[in-house]
Design a protein around this motif. Structure first.
Motif, PDB file in Angstrom:
ATOM      1  N   THR A 184     -61.004  -6.303  -4.849  1.00 48.11           N
ATOM      2  CA  THR A 184     -59.742  -5.686  -5.290  1.00 48.11           C
ATOM      3  C   THR A 184     -59.268  -6.341  -6.588  1.00 48.11           C
ATOM      4  N   VAL A 185     -58.731  -5.538  -7.491  1.00 46.24           N
ATOM      5  CA  VAL A 185     -58.263  -5.995  -8.796  1.00 46.24           C
ATOM      6  C   VAL A 185     -56.743  -5.891  -8.858  1.00 46.24           C
ATOM      7  N   ALA A 186     -56.078  -6.987  -9.245  1.00 49.13           N
ATOM      8  CA  ALA A 186     -54.641  -6.986  -9.537  1.00 49.13           C
ATOM      9  C   ALA A 186     -54.479  -7.351 -11.009  1.00 49.13           C
ATOM     10  N   ALA A 187     -54.032  -6.402 -11.816  1.00 52.57           N
ATOM     11  CA  ALA A 187     -54.025  -6.596 -13.266  1.00 52.57           C
ATOM     12  C   ALA A 187     -52.712  -6.136 -13.889  1.00 52.57           C
ATOM     13  N   SER A 188     -52.242  -6.933 -14.848  1.00 60.20           N
ATOM     14  CA  SER A 188     -51.104  -6.555 -15.701  1.00 60.20           C
ATOM     15  C   SER A 188     -49.860  -6.188 -14.908  1.00 60.20           C
ATOM     16  N   ASN A 189     -49.655  -6.846 -13.786  1.00 59.71           N
ATOM     17  CA  ASN A 189     -48.410  -6.690 -13.037  1.00 59.71           C
ATOM     18  C   ASN A 189     -47.371  -7.674 -13.574  1.00 59.71           C
ATOM     19  N   THR A 190     -46.098  -7.304 -13.507  1.00 57.68           N
ATOM     20  CA  THR A 190     -45.039  -8.152 -14.048  1.00 57.68           C
ATOM     21  C   THR A 190     -44.877  -9.439 -13.256  1.00 57.68           C
ATOM     22  N   GLY A 191     -45.213  -9.422 -11.969  1.00 58.72           N
ATOM     23  CA  GLY A 191     -45.116 -10.613 -11.137  1.00 58.72           C
ATOM     24  C   GLY A 191     -46.458 -11.287 -10.953  1.00 58.72           C
ATOM     25  N   VAL A 192     -46.741 -11.665  -9.708  1.00 58.94           N
ATOM     26  CA  VAL A 192     -47.989 -12.329  -9.332  1.00 58.94           C
ATOM     27  C   VAL A 192     -49.024 -11.267  -8.979  1.00 58.94           C
TER      28      VAL A 192
END
Length: 368
Positions: free
Chosen positions: A230-238
């Motif tokens: 899973t990819v978490a990218a360019s989110n304002t938080g964590v």
């Protein structure tokens, strides 16, 4: 559905036209003197599915049924699609398609009405939603998927895109999903978190990006979270956030990417109990905090803190927070390892110190 009858062929038929007193089927059912049959048609709306409240019964009985939804333009809703208030004996499916049932095509559902949660679950067990794109353009949007009042269990979301909602998936404001499973889902451009749940959560091959809070957040409860590919990218938080502070739990990231998030790539701020971050074959690059941050880390009481064959680079605060032990098989990156992250292509490039340093560096690079 012709169940039986002398001279008739039992089975499912499609009604192609209806005139006064006559329904024409897609093929001949045979001829005979009597048949036991049921005649129904498509729903006009998706407003109430698999939901009972006495005065507002479900359009479709919940246990074991499939609702097929064909893509035909954009379906616009002004009220929530309700699912729940029962415990089914068999799994039920709501499945979109383009032209042929089962082809995997997405159906677009749009909402521009303020404060509307696009799908609302309540105390249900065993539902799967597949092949939908939820687009919210309201100035004060509700959630994409919202659990109301009573926990829902064993919910599967497959090939779902959620855009522009308050939270893509909200399992904290009222009630939680227990055993929430996401396969190949994309959650983007929400004004708050992409996914926020306090129940057990599992994600395979998902993409959480451009959200106004965390990509994924665990809040409250004593549940675990498991992420694969899973990819978490360019989110304002964590990118990946375990935000509970007082429960023993497992936070597992296998083959995941945290890229260019404003905060940490991954963060676990628990301060008591046995907890930790398990990260194997992860890449943490370009985040505004640490690659992995465990603010209250203690060497004792953390039997689940395992980090193996992870790659780190260009994280503003460094690879790991102070006091955390190093991992096994770390890779230090001097260049961006991805082909085109701005277009969602997180395959490894061949740049020296970037993608080239990650290739064949994961655990396990070959089978025993």
């Amino acid at each position: 559905h012709i169940n039986s009858g002398s001279g008739f062929t039992a089975g499912w038929y499609t009604v192609v036209s209806v005139a006064t007193g006559t329904a024409t089927l897609d093929r001949s059912p045979g001829t005979g003197t009597a048949a036991l049959w049921s005649l129904g048609g498509a729903l006009a709306t998706l407003g109430v599915l698999f939901y009972f409240d006495g005065s507002n019964p479900a359009h479709v009985p919940p246990s074991g049924n499939t609702v097929w939804v064909k893509s035909s333009g954009t379906l616009t809703i002004t009220t929530s699609i309700w699912i729940g208030n029962y415990s089914a004996l068999e799994r039920s499916l709501i499945c979109g398609y383009s032209s042929t049932r089962g082809d995997g095509g997405q159906v677009t559902i749009a909402c521009s009405t303020n404060s509307v949660n696009m799908f609302t679950f309540q105390g249900t067990m065993g539902n799967e939603i597949a092949n939908f794109s939820l687009v919210n353009t309201a100035s004060s949007p509700g959630a994409g998927f919202y659990d109301n009042y009573a926990w829902s269990s064993y919910t599967v979301l497959r090939n779902i895109t959620i855009s522009g909602c308050l939270k893509g998936i909200d399992g904290v404001s009222s009630a939680a999903w227990n055993q929430l499973l996401l396969f190949n889902c994309e959650i983007k451009s929400c004004t708050s978190d992409g996914v926020n749940n306090s129940g057990y959560t599992y994600m395979w091959g998902c993409y959480l990006h451009g959200n106004g809070g965390d990509g994924f957040k665990m809040t409250g409860g004593s549940a675990n979270a498991y992420m694969w590919g899973t990819v978490a990218a360019s989110n304002t938080g964590v990118g990946f956030h375990d935000a509970a502070s007082n429960s023993s739990r497992i936070f597992q990231l296998i083959g995941c990417v945290a890229y260019n998030n404003t905060g940490d790539g991954a963060n676990s701020n628990q301060s008591s109990g046995n907890q930790g971050i398990t990260s194997i074959n992860g890449i943490y690059y370009g985040n505004g905090g640490y690659g992995i941050n465990f603010p209250s880390y203690s060497a004792t009481g953390n039997p689940w803190n395992l980090q193996q064959n992870n790659a780190f680079g260009s994280n503003t605060s460094g690879a790991r927070s102070s006091g955390m032990p190093g991992g096994t098989g770390d890779v230090s990156l001097s260049a961006n390892p991805f082909t085109s992250p701005s277009t969602g292509d997180f395959t490894l490039n061949s740049t020296a110190g970037g993608g080239a340093a990650c290739k064949a560096a994961g655990y396990q690079s070959s089978l025993i």
